[in-house]
Design a protein around this motif. Structure first.
Motif, PDB file in Angstrom:
ATOM      1  N   LEU A  99       4.580  11.728 -32.633  1.00 13.64           N
ATOM      2  CA  LEU A  99       5.105  11.209 -33.899  1.00 13.64           C
ATOM      3  C   LEU A  99       5.035   9.697 -33.959  1.00 13.64           C
ATOM      4  CD1 LEU A  99       8.186  13.489 -34.408  1.00 13.64           C
ATOM      5  CD2 LEU A  99       6.108  13.411 -35.763  1.00 13.64           C
ATOM      6  N   LEU A 100       4.886   9.083 -32.813  1.00  8.48           N
ATOM      7  CA  LEU A 100       4.886   7.634 -32.745  1.00  8.48           C
ATOM      8  C   LEU A 100       3.772   7.240 -31.784  1.00  8.48           C
ATOM      9  CD1 LEU A 100       6.899   5.508 -33.888  1.00  8.48           C
ATOM     10  CD2 LEU A 100       8.110   5.637 -31.729  1.00  8.48           C
ATOM     11  N   ARG A 101       2.956   6.257 -32.188  1.00  8.64           N
ATOM     12  CA  ARG A 101       1.863   5.833 -31.313  1.00  8.64           C
ATOM     13  C   ARG A 101       2.396   4.892 -30.243  1.00  8.64           C
ATOM     14  NH1 ARG A 101      -1.905   5.173 -35.623  1.00  8.64           N
ATOM     15  NH2 ARG A 101      -3.086   7.092 -35.739  1.00  8.64           N
ATOM     16  N   ASP A 139      18.589  15.853 -35.438  1.00 10.28           N
ATOM     17  CA  ASP A 139      19.176  16.144 -36.744  1.00 10.28           C
ATOM     18  C   ASP A 139      18.565  17.442 -37.264  1.00 10.28           C
ATOM     19  OD1 ASP A 139      20.193  13.342 -36.886  1.00 10.28           O
ATOM     20  OD2 ASP A 139      18.050  12.921 -37.012  1.00 10.28           O
ATOM     21  N   TRP A 189      15.685   9.300 -35.010  1.00  8.31           N
ATOM     22  CA  TRP A 189      14.768  10.123 -35.810  1.00  8.31           C
ATOM     23  C   TRP A 189      14.765   9.657 -37.251  1.00  8.31           C
ATOM     24  CZ3 TRP A 189      11.002  12.936 -34.380  1.00  8.31           C
ATOM     25  CH2 TRP A 189      11.062  13.633 -33.158  1.00  8.31           C
ATOM     26  N   MET A 190      15.987   9.432 -37.757  1.00  8.56           N
ATOM     27  CA  MET A 190      16.093   9.026 -39.152  1.00  8.56           C
ATOM     28  C   MET A 190      15.426   7.673 -39.340  1.00  8.56           C
ATOM     29  SD  MET A 190      17.318  11.349 -40.871  1.00  8.56           S
ATOM     30  CE  MET A 190      18.092  10.921 -42.413  1.00  8.56           C
ATOM     31  N   TRP A 216      13.010   6.540 -37.656  1.00  6.66           N
ATOM     32  CA  TRP A 216      11.567   6.748 -37.621  1.00  6.66           C
ATOM     33  C   TRP A 216      11.080   7.259 -38.969  1.00  6.66           C
ATOM     34  CZ3 TRP A 216       8.866  11.319 -38.367  1.00  6.66           C
ATOM     35  CH2 TRP A 216       7.482  11.166 -38.265  1.00  6.66           C
ATOM     36  N   MET A 217      11.841   8.205 -39.547  1.00  2.00           N
ATOM     37  CA  MET A 217      11.448   8.791 -40.825  1.00  2.00           C
ATOM     38  C   MET A 217      11.390   7.708 -41.901  1.00  2.00           C
ATOM     39  SD  MET A 217      10.939  11.935 -40.419  1.00  2.00           S
ATOM     40  CE  MET A 217      10.939  12.475 -42.123  1.00  2.00           C
ATOM     41  N   ARG A 218      12.335   6.790 -41.866  1.00  2.00           N
ATOM     42  CA  ARG A 218      12.365   5.750 -42.882  1.00  2.00           C
ATOM     43  C   ARG A 218      11.186   4.797 -42.735  1.00  2.00           C
ATOM     44  NH1 ARG A 218      17.051   6.234 -45.445  1.00  2.00           N
ATOM     45  NH2 ARG A 218      18.658   7.260 -44.253  1.00  2.00           N
ATOM     46  N   ARG A 219      10.818   4.570 -41.485  1.00  2.00           N
ATOM     47  CA  ARG A 219       9.708   3.639 -41.274  1.00  2.00           C
ATOM     48  C   ARG A 219       8.401   4.224 -41.729  1.00  2.00           C
ATOM     49  NH1 ARG A 219      12.229   2.363 -36.466  1.00  2.00           N
ATOM     50  NH2 ARG A 219      11.004   3.917 -35.409  1.00  2.00           N
ATOM     51  N   SER A 220       8.279   5.546 -41.551  1.00  2.00           N
ATOM     52  CA  SER A 220       6.958   6.142 -41.799  1.00  2.00           C
ATOM     53  C   SER A 220       6.662   6.262 -43.277  1.00  2.00           C
ATOM     54  CB  SER A 220       6.854   7.509 -41.133  1.00  2.00           C
ATOM     55  OG  SER A 220       7.699   8.409 -41.801  1.00  2.00           O
TER      56      SER A 220
END
Lengths: 249, 258
Positions: free
Chosen positions: B52-54, B84, B251-252, B254-258
């Motif tokens: 999910l993350l490089r 979550d 996680w959240m 990460w979701m916001r960044r993507s």
């Protein structure tokens, strides 16, 4: 092949959610009914439409266009909910391509919007619009095209929105202008040039015009112009949506 | 056989180094605990292992595939239980599992057979037609475990699988997971804040400030630090100072960044 099933299941998800939530289906009739019967009846005496059609009949395709606009937009904006409440993670970690996520969501939202718009056809006898099997079929195809255009636009917007608070911004600065400038409620031929230009930038204008041609036989633009414009917008929005989803980390 | 091989894995966010050149191996069939205080780099590491993350630099081989170059292959072979919830609560339990099966390219016939299996494992079969929004937190978590196992992954990632659950549910969840491991030779990579739950791990890595501070079996760790419980070992390694609490899970973020 894997992508095909992914698209299918994302499409099915939207359909199931639509089917399970019957109260929402009924609730979304509220606004169109107000426009169609209150506004339609009130303004009918002062309206002389092309070919002697009354105001209710004239705005009927526009109101269907509105229903499709709202349903399609809400469906794609639900990506923000999915992001907030987690389901998007499940989709993003699956071994499927980014474009199939966008395609599945687009087809799902568009099918639901088309179905919601088709339900509006039940009001046809009340406003005096004539329907035949062919008209219903052509209307459904037109609605689906409009829905594809709006859903992909919605995904483009939703992919940039990180918070639910942005929802009111979408409502006031995107959905309402799209609706009011589309010619859903007025003819496009006698407008001052500033307004005329704005209506021509609005993607929904071409959708409503196509629907009006199909349903009551009047239109501002030639059919091919409408169809070309709609496909142009679909391709543009879809490409941007896939691009936005492709950017991770 | 090595299930996960991590070599000098590093991840930076602007100026901040969340994971700082860590290396370790996880063997097939192993239960591997990944412990650390808040903000230590646990979720960042899991996110990289799950593609999910490089990584900024370094590499990770998960189930024989490189996470940077073969992310789709990695994804097919792993199951993830998020910190979550990530269920669609407007759908039924069965719908959620079916959707997962399709997203993971399972055969429709196989999906049909597999749903009762995983639902029985987490004792939710009789609730299969219920909408997920009617489920309690523990039931949702059990359903997520069933879903994570749906496509028969070789490696299961569990990011705080028992957070916010009562002791009964927690002990049940560990039972399912250990059963899966013995019956299907599943490799398990888990993080938890309930340090004593990591007793069941074969080996534990303690991570802090992006670096692995120690890595050993629970028994060896206790002996080495002269403590009776893993909780005390953990406090000895990472100190007693309270870490800056994150407002939301990584996680959240990460979701916001993507």
């Amino acid at each position: 092949m894997g992508d095909f099933w992914a698209i299918y299941i994302l499409w099915l998800r939207d359909l199931k959610r639509f089917w399970y939530d019957k109260s929402r289906i009924i609730a979304s009739f509220g606004q169109p009914i107000l426009f169609l019967f209150v506004l339609g009846t009130a303004l009918s005496p002062s309206f002389s439409g092309p070919g002697g059609i009354n105001f209710s009949e004239f705005i009927f395709p526009g109101i269907i266009g509105m229903t499709v606009l709202f349903t399609a937009m809400f469906s794609s904006v639900s990506i923000i909910w999915d992001r907030e409440f987690g389901f998007l993670k499940e989709v993003l970690v699956a071994p499927i391509s980014r474009w199939s996520i966008v395609a599945g969501k687009t087809l799902g939202g568009s099918t639901v919007a088309m179905l919601q718009g088709t339900l509006m056809l039940f009001f046809a006898p009340i406003v005096g619009a004539k329907l035949s099997f062919l008209i219903i079929l052509e209307s459904m195809i037109s609605m689906f095209l409009i829905a594809l255009m709006i859903t992909t636009l919605g995904i483009v917007i939703a992919a940039r929105m990180k918070e639910m608070e942005g929802f009111h911004v979408i409502m006031n600065f995107i959905i309402m202008p799209l609706f009011f400038l589309s010619g859903a409620l007025f003819p496009l031929d006698k407008l001052p040039s500033w307004l005329s230009i704005l209506t021509r930038i609005d993607p929904l204008t071409y959708g409503v015009d196509l629907l009006r041609y199909v349903m009551i036989g009047v239109s501002e633009f030639p059919v091919m112009i409408n169809i070309s414009a709609i496909f142009g917008f679909i391709i543009l929005f879809f490409a941007v949506a896939v691009f936005e989803f492709g950017i991770s980390d | 056989m090595t299930a996960i091989q991590v070599i000098n894995l590093k991840r930076k966010f602007a100026q901040f180094t969340a994971v700082d050149s860590i290396s370790f191996n996880v063997e097939e069939g192993e239960v591997f605990g990944f412990l650390g205080p808040n903000g230590a780099g646990k979720t960042t590491t899991i996110s990289m292992l799950c593609t999910l993350l490089r990584p900024t630099s370094g590499s990770a081989i998960v189930s024989c595939f490189d996470v940077t170059h073969k992310p789709t292959e990695v994804r097919k072979n792993i199951g993830i239980i998020f910190q979550d919830p990530s269920l669609d609560d407007r759908l039924t339990a069965e719908d959620n599992l079916k959707f997962h099966g399709y997203l993971y390219h399972m055969d429709p016939k196989d999906i049909k057979e597999r749903i009762p299996e995983v639902l029985n494992l987490v004792e939710l079969y009789d609730r299969k037609s219920d909408f997920v929004r009617k489920f309690s937190g523990g039931m949702k978590r059990r359903l997520e475990i069933a879903r994570g196992l749906m496509h028969r992954p070789k490696i299961l990632f569990l990011d705080e699988p028992t957070i916010g659950l009562d002791p009964q549910t927690r002990s049940h969840i560990w039972n399912y997971i250990l059963r899966m491991r013995t019956e299907h030779k599943l490799t398990i990579f888990m993080t938890t804040h309930y340090i004593n739950e990591s007793e069941i791990c074969d080996r534990i890595a303690v991570i802090d400030q992006g670096k692995i501070k120690d890595l050993d079996t629970p028994a060896n760790l206790k002996q080495k630090y002269g403590e009776k419980t893993l909780e005390d070992v953990f406090l000895k390694i990472t100190g007693r100072e309270i870490r800056q609490q994150e407002g939301e899970s990584s996680w959240m973020q990460w979701m916001r960044r993507s």
